[in-house]
Design a protein around this motif. Structure first.
Motif, PDB file in Angstrom:
ATOM      1  N   ARG A   1       0.822  -1.206  -0.142  1.00  0.00           N
ATOM      2  CA  ARG A   1       0.024  -0.005   0.221  1.00  0.00           C
ATOM      3  C   ARG A   1       0.998   1.171  -0.115  1.00  0.00           C
ATOM      4  O   ARG A   1       0.581   2.126  -0.827  1.00  0.00           O
ATOM      5  N   GLN A   2       1.986   1.115   0.824  1.00  0.00           N
ATOM      6  CA  GLN A   2       2.833   2.252   0.774  1.00  0.00           C
ATOM      7  C   GLN A   2       3.725   2.579  -0.621  1.00  0.00           C
ATOM      8  O   GLN A   2       3.581   3.771  -1.025  1.00  0.00           O
ATOM      9  N   ILE A   3       4.036   1.195  -1.148  1.00  0.00           N
ATOM     10  CA  ILE A   3       4.834   1.412  -2.385  1.00  0.00           C
ATOM     11  C   ILE A   3       3.741   2.013  -3.464  1.00  0.00           C
ATOM     12  O   ILE A   3       3.962   2.874  -4.446  1.00  0.00           O
ATOM     13  N   SER A   4       2.354   1.639  -3.477  1.00  0.00           N
ATOM     14  CA  SER A   4       1.288   2.070  -4.605  1.00  0.00           C
ATOM     15  C   SER A   4       1.065   3.446  -4.333  1.00  0.00           C
ATOM     16  O   SER A   4       0.904   4.189  -5.503  1.00  0.00           O
ATOM     17  N   HIS A   5       1.263   4.009  -3.040  1.00  0.00           N
ATOM     18  CA  HIS A   5       1.090   5.524  -2.772  1.00  0.00           C
ATOM     19  C   HIS A   5       2.187   6.190  -3.306  1.00  0.00           C
ATOM     20  O   HIS A   5       2.125   7.198  -4.114  1.00  0.00           O
ATOM     21  N   LEU A   6       3.198   5.659  -3.528  1.00  0.00           N
ATOM     22  CA  LEU A   6       4.693   6.153  -4.038  1.00  0.00           C
ATOM     23  C   LEU A   6       4.415   6.249  -5.520  1.00  0.00           C
ATOM     24  O   LEU A   6       4.820   7.347  -6.080  1.00  0.00           O
ATOM     25  N   LEU A   7       3.946   5.150  -6.007  1.00  0.00           N
ATOM     26  CA  LEU A   7       3.787   5.119  -7.446  1.00  0.00           C
ATOM     27  C   LEU A   7       2.864   6.144  -7.819  1.00  0.00           C
ATOM     28  O   LEU A   7       2.873   6.839  -8.781  1.00  0.00           O
ATOM     29  N   THR A   8       1.699   6.024  -7.077  1.00  0.00           N
ATOM     30  CA  THR A   8       0.730   7.141  -7.464  1.00  0.00           C
ATOM     31  C   THR A   8       1.078   8.718  -7.469  1.00  0.00           C
ATOM     32  O   THR A   8       0.773   9.482  -8.243  1.00  0.00           O
ATOM     33  N   ALA A   9       1.656   8.832  -6.038  1.00  0.00           N
ATOM     34  CA  ALA A   9       2.031  10.441  -5.803  1.00  0.00           C
ATOM     35  C   ALA A   9       3.023  10.802  -6.949  1.00  0.00           C
ATOM     36  O   ALA A   9       3.219  11.945  -7.339  1.00  0.00           O
ATOM     37  N   THR A  10       4.009  10.020  -6.933  1.00  0.00           N
ATOM     38  CA  THR A  10       5.185  10.539  -8.073  1.00  0.00           C
ATOM     39  C   THR A  10       4.626  10.728  -9.394  1.00  0.00           C
ATOM     40  O   THR A  10       5.118  11.533 -10.146  1.00  0.00           O
ATOM     41  N   THR A  11       4.082   9.608  -9.994  1.00  0.00           N
ATOM     42  CA  THR A  11       3.576   9.764 -11.186  1.00  0.00           C
ATOM     43  C   THR A  11       2.523  10.986 -11.476  1.00  0.00           C
ATOM     44  O   THR A  11       2.486  11.743 -12.347  1.00  0.00           O
ATOM     45  N   LEU A  12       1.548  11.158 -10.631  1.00  0.00           N
ATOM     46  CA  LEU A  12       0.595  12.204 -10.356  1.00  0.00           C
ATOM     47  C   LEU A  12       1.308  13.535 -10.515  1.00  0.00           C
ATOM     48  O   LEU A  12       1.060  14.405 -11.097  1.00  0.00           O
ATOM     49  N   ASN A  13       2.333  13.874  -9.573  1.00  0.00           N
ATOM     50  CA  ASN A  13       3.178  14.901  -9.667  1.00  0.00           C
ATOM     51  C   ASN A  13       3.888  15.405 -10.676  1.00  0.00           C
ATOM     52  O   ASN A  13       3.814  16.501 -11.236  1.00  0.00           O
ATOM     53  N   ASN A  14       4.548  14.452 -11.397  1.00  0.00           N
ATOM     54  CA  ASN A  14       5.122  14.704 -12.652  1.00  0.00           C
ATOM     55  C   ASN A  14       3.992  14.894 -13.679  1.00  0.00           C
ATOM     56  O   ASN A  14       4.371  15.680 -14.728  1.00  0.00           O
ATOM     57  N   LEU A  15       3.024  14.206 -13.772  1.00  0.00           N
ATOM     58  CA  LEU A  15       1.780  14.616 -14.750  1.00  0.00           C
ATOM     59  C   LEU A  15       1.429  15.997 -14.612  1.00  0.00           C
ATOM     60  O   LEU A  15       1.118  16.771 -15.584  1.00  0.00           O
ATOM     61  N   LEU A  16       1.361  16.435 -13.257  1.00  0.00           N
ATOM     62  CA  LEU A  16       0.848  17.771 -13.052  1.00  0.00           C
ATOM     63  C   LEU A  16       1.949  18.836 -13.102  1.00  0.00           C
ATOM     64  O   LEU A  16       1.417  19.996 -13.481  1.00  0.00           O
TER      65      LEU A  16
END
Length: 1731
Positions: A1561-1576
């Motif tokens: 779950r922590q790793i999934s949050h890292l994947l989501t946050a990093t990808t979404l931040n770069n997308l933004l």
């Protein structure tokens, strides 16, 4: 392409406008060569004519860029590069998309929003860290990252040049730049240098910033900060240079301006006790702070700013005593301005100062100087005439100027000293910086209505910077052309060297100014005349104004500026008389004397630490000679500024510059208000348009060959050439597309185009695509129609065949079944009719029976009702008749009696009359009358006495006889009376008859009235009965309603209570998670402290090894500030409790002159600091020993070096404080849980009681239940009112309900201890045995415990080494999972079984320490971290399972004999730390793969084959040169393989599935946050195809998680924001329904994130449309309406850590039973003996 081809009808152009600078327009008619005007239509519909200037290139208006390029983040990517395009793009980005940063080639343009934006947080720093400048959105962090990466890669110094007008945001940009460097260069090394660099900003703002008409926090000096970095990229020091402090502001401010902030901060804090001796007053009462009028800045707290300034001084090592000395000097300057100088003598030739002047007294007292001498020399000066010293009085004006000059000089020296002190604190202590990054925050070009010496110097500096900028831009262009090996001609750019020569050249403005300053009678007018004679009509950049002889005009690169000569000489000299300075040198204050100790020697060495600041003043001495002239020449402000500027330019030329141009959008300081006039003026002044012009003069548009071929392949004739053939195809195609070969050049890897050529190619490409589309549509439609016709014909024939066969078969089938159908119909109809008949008959019989029964019942009811009515009437009528008869009979008897009495009286009267007339008849009847009277009296007595019926009968007989006799006598009397009384007798009889008739009528009336009253009474009683019956029914109904309402209320109350319990439970779970997160954060901080200690230990070891054990001044002692003090006789536990009280704050400070380290451990209730002071501190070293003893620690004698020993002891104390803090938190937590449990029990009892009361109420009769129900309701309301007052604070106590299990475990543990003490079933003997000591081991233990491992005391170190510290990572792969935990636990149980509790505890403590050491040794080994996490969790579970009172399923004879709660606590902390290390290692392995795999890789081949869009020209970044061609990029498959490797490692180590799910779950949050931040932050990623690609990648990740059953822990839910972002890129974005759909579906995204994605959405080609601004605003309006719509969070928190929870129970493998445990020989544990 000619102009006639470009300027056609409906072509969009820009035309000048006096208000908006440039406005859009469209051509109404085609332009033809030779036309002298253009017919245009403005955006508002106005028709105008644009005059075309004649010339070989006609003066046509600039063309507008396509709509697809609006809002482009790099201005050089525009098709048409000119001023209106730049201005429009900046306005669109600033107003429509709220983007304040824009690239312009190598320049970052920053527009001040005048509003706090959420784009500078830690999450944004993380998003930009390590990213290429070309990949991310424009940001100040992107420039800082580019400089940092170039410095680290090329090992070359860098510079960031930040310039702009006052109020444009230069200071803020510089602060954010330094903050970024501190974050990326200091967090990993745990040093305090980056903190000191940041803390220097409040100090410099306080003493160097002031409020102006343009800016509330304007920097009135320039500064260049060099941040030094080591070889590993960590900050190790800093240095600051300052330029041209505006000292005139100290003594004079214009309207609506203020002096420097520090003066107002002191005045606002005058109430502080430590500042009471300064004699400060309100700022309005000082001359130097009240000239501007308004002394307040809205939204600024000067007192709080002073506190922040003092904290910054403390962080930078300035002692409080030295701070007070500095404040005394500043207060003295304020008092000096209030000194009253009185004029005397003729024409004011003399002046004096009253020696008793209060301001002078305070000034001299604060500076510790002689008051009389200062009062004398403020009004006199000393002259040397013919070798003699003369004292000459000064006039009032001259004395005031001398006083102000002294104030400015003192402030300037104090400013210089402060800068030197800051540099001393920021200087690198251990080693020299390997490289540095300089941040230049300098004033921009200034022009006012009246420009003086300050504006001249500022504009001179900007001329030099612009020259350096132009040459650097030209050099970059030249390097690009040379690298691509293309022929090029020299680009002409406006070199401002002639203007610089005019200022600094031989006999230039500065030389003439210095020469005039050396003249004895030099004046501003004579200097102006020299300028006219030297430069007028000789230099094109110099001119003389028409109406002034004391001003001159210089044509700068940005604008033409007129300077007034008044005050130039005085400001350039900046002199102060020597006598007041000598008085200050003799001051008793060390700081004041230090400020002026080197004033006498102009050529002497400067003050230590002050070399980086430029002094701006000189002394005017009474001695004359050549040396004085030379000294004064060197100390003029212009000369010093020119030297410092040359030094700065040399530094900048030796570094790689990066440019940030700050733009002020308006002069009103309004947020997001754009003034185009002011913007264009600043764009011209800061060089942005010059960059555009230089780029446009060459080849601004550049395409690589693959990109050009991919984009314009439709216009080429080739089919599928190879890579080498593509260049040839591109060269051949361009020759046919662009006839003029001068419009493009072919490089080695790129094609260079001149301005406008890309737009031409796009127009040709669009035409070719449009024609191709028409042809494709024609052919496809024809083919579709033919295919449709053929298909229709074939289908018709097939349908006919099948239809005819079907009809024939249907006819045969109908004939075959017709007869059978007739038979079936006949039988069926017969059956149906018979069934209908039977049904009707049966229904008729039933209806008759029911009807007759109903009639009979109705008749019966009627008869019964009539019978009852008749009976009731008979009873009522009989009762009425009897009552009437009795009343009438009584009335008749009464009437008879009355009548008879009347008759008797009348007869008596008549007889008496007759007796008077006939006397002899009386004599005859005398005896008879007496007899009658006696009889009458006797009858009356008998009647009165109530005799029987005989008397009544006799009386009646007597009355009858009497009546007969009376009638006879009356007859005789009437006959005897005769005719005499006949008439009177008849009259009397008639009267008596009428009276009798009247009495009869009255009797009748009374009877009728009595009957009426009886009927009314009957009616009233009937109505009363009916009303009572109605009341009874209403009462019954009300009772039913009350019962129903009571039941509903109870149900609602139960539901409300259940909802409240659920709500409180959810809140408690959230608070529990938050508390768990805080606790784990404390553990993380504890690990950081330990790592910091290790770093300090390594540094000391390094210094011992290479510096030969050199002893320095960092000998330290430990200071502990504890309030209240710990009693000497108190125990260790009491000492820890007193030190960890939640109501107090404690500080332990570690300070060193060379290296300051501040440790801050934050908890919800306490803040502790550990500080080490220098040897100069009056505190001896003995408190350190006492502190160590107080917390239960002792000196570690193994440490040899004194510094290391003290640091080690300090860290141990900090660790002990943290441990005691956690223990106190747990105790408080337990107490709160107990109170909560009691309250919950009380609530449950109340609910049970009310339920029982309700059940009892329902069983009572209606009347009783109603009354009781009302009473119960009132009592319940009263109880609710009573509880509601308590519940407000009680709900806060209902925290962490889930820990009730812990309370029950503690109670069971106490019960177990009571049983052992003899209070249970064991009896007194058992208690005696337990009290006798723990060595008396129970006999049953020996009989039941099997398979334990015995380890001798001397072998414990070997056990720890072989099993933990010496265990190699490759060996762990071959071991049985969780084997070390079983071995260690069996050894602990053996020690406990033998009664050696301390040994068992020591073994567990050594295990924890050894595991920590192993984890630190292999800090990057994921497999080893998983291995020890699994073993630690199992060991903690085993201790919990066999703890006394913890498990009811475990036999008490197999439990441990001691309470291992503290050991479980240590293991729990170790498990959390291991888990955090595990996650940190996984994140470090995954971080470089996330963005390339999730965003950049093309998992779906050919999806983005549309080519590069017009606006996607990326800037040349340093990261592009770092990547080697042979490096394989990360893909989604490689990311999934890495995740599979991590999961396999966790599964192999038998980690509990719940913990594994939490980790992913922590790793999934890292994947989501990093990808979404770069997308933004990446515009090139926001497109439809990229959204589809992201959704596909996320679906692969979801399938991977579900395939391993990891979705239960919330891992899939963590991907929801990224899924919604991908969907947002794919959905339609046009109508209002689309906006509502976006608002309803994107619930996991915050409103700023949704708006940002919509704003960044970029079409890949011209067939797509941008998201309109109106649609974005409508979506934003809908988002603001939903709860939390005002949230300003843009980026996700990448550093967010979910608190980990370990399952309460584990299921160990059956093979790991003690008897079956197999220990491999590779562990070398043969010394263990199985018991």
């Amino acid at each position: 392409m000619s102009a006639a081809d470009l300027y056609t009808k409906l072509t969009r152009v820009w035309v000048p406008d006096p208000e908006q600078v440039w406005v859009p327009a469209q051509l109404s008619h085609d332009y033809r060569d030779g036309d002298d005007c253009l017919h245009l239509q403005l955006s508002d519909g106005t028709e105008v004519q644009y005059v075309v200037a004649p010339g070989p290139p006609p003066g046509l208006p600039p063309l507008r860029n396509p709509d697809i390029l609006e809002g482009e983040n790099d201005l050089t990517a525009l098709s048409y590069l000119h001023e209106p395009a730049v201005l429009h793009n900046l306005r669109v980005r600033f107003l429509d998309y709220s983007s304040i940063y824009t690239y312009c080639g190598i320049i970052l343009v920053a527009i001040n929003p005048y509003e706090q934006l959420p784009i500078y947080g830690e999450d944004v720093i993380d998003a930009y860290s390590g990213q290429n400048m070309a990949d991310m959105d424009p940001h100040i962090f992107s420039v800082a990252e580019e400089a940092y990466r170039q410095m680290a890669r090329e090992e070359k110094n860098q510079s960031i040049i930040i310039s702009g007008e006052s109020g444009a945001g230069k200071t803020v940009s510089a602060k954010f730049t330094m903050r970024y460097f501190a974050a990326v260069g200091g967090s990993a090394r745990e040093t305090s240098v980056e903190e000191r660099v940041l803390e220097s900003n409040p100090i410099m703002e306080a003493i160097g910033n002031a409020k102006t008409t343009r800016n509330d926090n304007s920097s009135r000096f320039g500064k260049y900060i060099e941040i030094g970095f080591g070889r590993k990229g960590d900050i190790i020091g800093a240095n600051m240079r300052t330029y041209l402090l505006e000292k005139s502001r100290v003594v004079f401010q214009t309207t609506e301006e203020r002096n420097y902030h520090i003066f107002y901060q002191l005045c606002a804090s005058r109430h502080l006790p430590e500042l009471s001796a300064l004699g400060l007053r309100r700022a309005e009462e000082f001359q130097y702070t009240s000239q501007g009028g308004n002394v307040q800045i809205p939204g600024t707290d000067d007192a709080a700013d002073l506190e922040r300034t003092r904290n910054s001084f403390s962080v930078l090592g300035v002692r409080p005593g030295l701070q007070m000395e500095l404040f005394r000097i500043l207060a003295a300057i304020l008092h000096l301005g209030n000194v009253r100088i009185q004029s005397s003598g003729r024409d004011g030739e003399r002046c004096s100062v009253n020696a008793e002047d209060r301001s002078l007294h305070l000034f001299c007292q604060l500076l510790a100087v002689e008051r009389s001498q200062m009062a004398h020399w403020l009004c006199h000066r000393r002259l040397a005439v013919a070798g003699e010293m003369l004292v000459k009085p000064m006039g009032w004006q001259q004395a005031c100027e001398a006083r102000d000059a002294l104030s400015k000089h003192v402030y300037g020296q104090l400013f210089t000293w402060t800068v030197g002190r800051l540099n001393g604190a920021l200087r690198a202590q251990r080693r020299q910086p390997h490289s540095f990054i300089g941040v230049l925050d300098i004033y921009g070009f200034e022009t006012f209505e009246k420009n003086s010496f300050e504006q001249f110097c500022i504009n001179y500096a900007n001329e030099k910077l612009q020259q350096q900028f132009n040459r650097h831009v030209f050099q970059l262009e030249q390097e690009e052309y040379l690298r691509e090996e293309i022929p090029w001609t020299r680009i002409e750019f406006s070199d401002n060297q002639p203007c610089i020569e005019l200022i600094e050249g031989k006999l230039g403005v500065l030389d003439l100014l210095d020469e005039e300053c050396r003249m004895p009678r030099g004046s501003d007018e004579s200097w102006a005349q020299k300028l006219y004679e030297r430069h007028q009509n000789q230099n094109p950049h110099f001119s003389k104004p028409r109406l002034s002889n004391t001003a001159f005009i210089i044509l700068h690169f940005a604008d033409t500026v007129q300077y007034e000569c008044d005050g130039f000489l005085d400001k350039n000299r900046d002199t102060v008389f020597e006598e007041p300075i000598n008085i200050l040198k003799a001051s008793k204050s060390e700081l004041v004397a230090e400020l002026f100790q080197d004033e006498s020697g102009g050529d002497g060495p400067p003050l230590p630490g002050v070399t980086t600041a430029v002094p701006n003043g000189s002394l005017r001495s009474s001695r004359k000679g050549g040396s004085t002239v030379r000294r004064e020449h060197k100390q003029t402000v212009g000369f010093q500024f020119r030297q410092s500027l040359q030094l700065l330019m040399g530094t900048l030329n030796s570094t790689t510059p990066h440019y940030v141009r700050c733009i002020k959008p308006n002069d009103l300081k309004q947020p997001f208000l754009f003034d185009p006039k002011r913007a264009v003026q600043q764009l011209r002044a800061c060089g942005v348009l010059e960059t555009i012009r230089i780029s446009a003069a060459g080849y601004p548009s550049r395409w690589t060959y693959p990109e050009f071929f991919k984009r314009y392949r439709v216009m080429m004739q080739c089919r599928d050439p190879g890579l080498e053939d593509r260049q040839a195809e591109c060269r051949a195609a361009l020759g046919s597309l662009i006839p003029d070969p001068d419009q493009y050049r072919f490089g080695k890897t790129k094609i260079f185009f001149r301005a406008g050529q890309v737009a031409l190619l796009e127009k040709l490409r669009a035409s070719r695509l449009r024609a191709a589309c028409v042809e494709v549509q024609r052919r496809v439609r024809g083919w579709l129609e033919r295919k449709r016709y053929q298909h229709t014909c074939q289908a018709a024939l097939t349908l006919q065949n099948y239809t005819r066969g079907w009809l024939a078969r249907r006819l045969a089938h109908s004939l075959r079944y017709t007869r059978a159908a007739l038979v079936l119909q006949k039988s069926y109809r017969m059956v149906q009719v018979r069934r209908l008949y039977l049904l009707i008959r049966s229904a008729a019989v039933i209806i008759q029976a029911f009807a007759r029964g109903a009639l009979a019942r109705c008749l019966y009811r009627q008869l019964r009702a009539e019978r009852k009515a008749v009976l009731l009437q008979a009873r009522v009528r009989g009762w009425s008749a009897r009552r009437s008869f009795l009343r009438v009979r009584g009335a008749v008897l009464y009437l008879q009696c009355c009548y008879r009495r009347m008759q008797a009286r009348r007869e008596l009267k008549q007889r008496r009359m007759e007796a008077r007339s006939v006397e002899h008849y009386r004599q005859l009847n005398k005896g008879m009358e007496v007899k009658l009277m006696q009889l009458q009296r006797r009858a009356d007595e008998q009647v009165v006495r109530g005799v029987g019926g005989v008397l009544k009968e006799r009386l009646s007989q007597e009355r009858a006889a009497h009546c007969t006799e009376l009638a006879r006598l009356q007859g005789e009397l009437s006959r005897l009376a005769g005719s005499v009384q006949d008439e009177a007798r008849s009259t009397a009889l008639a009267q008596e008859l009428s009276a009798l008739r009247g009495e009869r009528e009255r009797e009748r009336e009374e009877r009728r009235s009595a009957e009426q009253r009886a009927a009314q009474e009957i009616t009233r009683l009937t109505q009363a009965v009916e009303s009572l019956q109605r009341e009874k029914a209403a009462v019954i109904q009300e009772r039913e309603k009350l019962n129903t309402s009571l039941q509903e209320h109870e149900r609602a109350r139960e539901e409300r209570l259940s909802q409240q319990v659920a709500l409180v439970s959810s809140g408690l779970r959230a608070e529990l998670e938050e508390e768990r997160g805080r606790y784990q954060g404390l553990l993380k901080e504890f690990s950081r402290l330990e790592q910091r200690y290790e770093n300090l230990k390594d540094e000391m070891t390094f210094s011992e090894k290479f510096l030969g054990h050199r002893r320095n001044a960092s000998s330290q002692s430990l200071i502990l500030d504890i309030s209240p003090p710990i009693p000497a006789g108190s125990s260790e536990r009491e000492a820890r409790t007193s030190m960890t009280s939640p109501e107090r704050q404690r500080r332990v400070t570690v300070t060193s002159p060379e290296l300051e380290r501040r440790v801050t451990m934050t908890s919800p209730e306490r803040v502790r600091r550990v500080t080490v002071t220098s040897p100069s501190s009056p505190i001896a070293t003995s408190p350190a020993d006492s502190l160590l003893k107080a917390v239960g620690l002792f000196k570690d004698g193994r440490m040899r070096e004194e510094d290391l020993r003290h640091a080690y002891d300090a860290v141990r104390v900090a660790n002990k404080f943290l441990e005691s803090q956690l223990v106190s938190q747990r105790q408080q937590w337990d107490s709160e849980m107990e109170a909560l449990r009691l309250q919950v029990g009380a609530q449950r009892e109340e609910v049970d009681r009310q339920s029982q009361a309700l059940a009892h109420t329902l069983t009572l009769p209606p009347e009783t239940s109603l009354q009781l129900g009302l009473q119960e309701q009132l009592a319940h309301l009263a109880a609710d009112n009573l509880v509601s007052g308590v519940r407000g604070g009680g709900q806060e106590l209902m925290e962490q309900v889930e820990s009730q299990e812990q309370v029950s475990r503690r109670l069971r543990r106490e019960l177990h201890s009571l049983k052992q003490a003899g209070w249970g079933s064991a009896g007194p003997a058992r208690g005696t045995e337990v009290l006798s000591g723990r060595n008396a081991t129970p006999a049953p233990h020996k009989a039941k415990l099997q398979g334990l491992l015995e380890c001798r005391r001397e072998d414990e170190a070997r056990l720890i080494k072989n099993l933990i510290t010496g265990l190699r990572p490759e060996v762990t792969r071959t071991l049985t999972p969780e084997l070390p935990a079983h071995i260690l636990f069996l050894c602990m149980r053996q020690a406990d079984w033998r009664g050696e509790e301390q040994r068992a505890r020591a073994l567990c403590t050594a295990t924890v320490t050894a595991i920590k050491g192993a984890l630190k040794k292999h800090s990057d080994d994921f497999e080893l971290a998983a291995f020890w996490l699994s073993n630690t969790c199992l060991l903690m579970h085993l201790l919990r399972q066999f703890s006394p009172g913890e498990s009811s399923q475990t036999d008490e004879q197999t439990l441990l004999t001691f309470d291992p709660s503290d050991l479980r606590k240590a293991l729990s902390d170790l498990s959390i730390q291991t888990y955090q290390q595990l996650i940190r290692i996984a994140e470090s392995r995954l971080q470089p793969m996330i963005v390339p795999a999730m965003l950049e890789s093309e998992t779906i081949p050919g999806l983005s084959s549309g080519g590069k869009s017009l606006g996607s020209h990326k800037r040349a970044a340093s990261g592009a040169r770092e990547k080697g061609e042979g490096v394989q990029p990360h893909t989604m498959d490689s990311l999934l393989r890495e995740l599979s490797s991590l999961h396999h490692t966790l599964s192999h180590q038998a980690l509990h599935p719940e913990v594994c799910r939490q980790a992913f779950r922590q790793i999934s949050h890292l994947l989501t946050a990093t990808t979404l931040n770069n997308l933004l932050l990446r515009k090139d990623m926001c497109s439809w195809s990229k959204g589809l690609q992201i959704r596909y990648n996320v679906s692969q990740l979801e399938d991977w998680l579900r395939g391993r059953s990891l979705q239960l822990g919330g891992a899939v839910d963590s991907l929801e924001p990224l899924i919604q972002a991908a969907q947002l890129l794919q959905v339609s974005k046009r109508s209002e329904s689309d906006a509502r759909a976006i608002e309803e579906t994107c619930t996991a995204l915050s409103p700023p994130q949704i708006v940002k994605i919509l704003s960044l959405y970029t079409p890949l080609n011209e067939f797509e449309e941008r998201v309109t601004l109106n649609f974005i605003r409508s979506v934003q309006a809908l988002l603001n309406e939903r709860p939390g719509g005002k949230a300003r969070q843009l980026l996700m928190d990448v550093r967010h850590v979910f608190p980990v929870t370990f399952p309460p129970s584990l299921s160990p493998s059956p093979s790991q039973q003690p008897e079956q445990l197999q220990i491999p020989d590779s562990l070398n544990l043969a010394f263990l003996r199985r018991v």
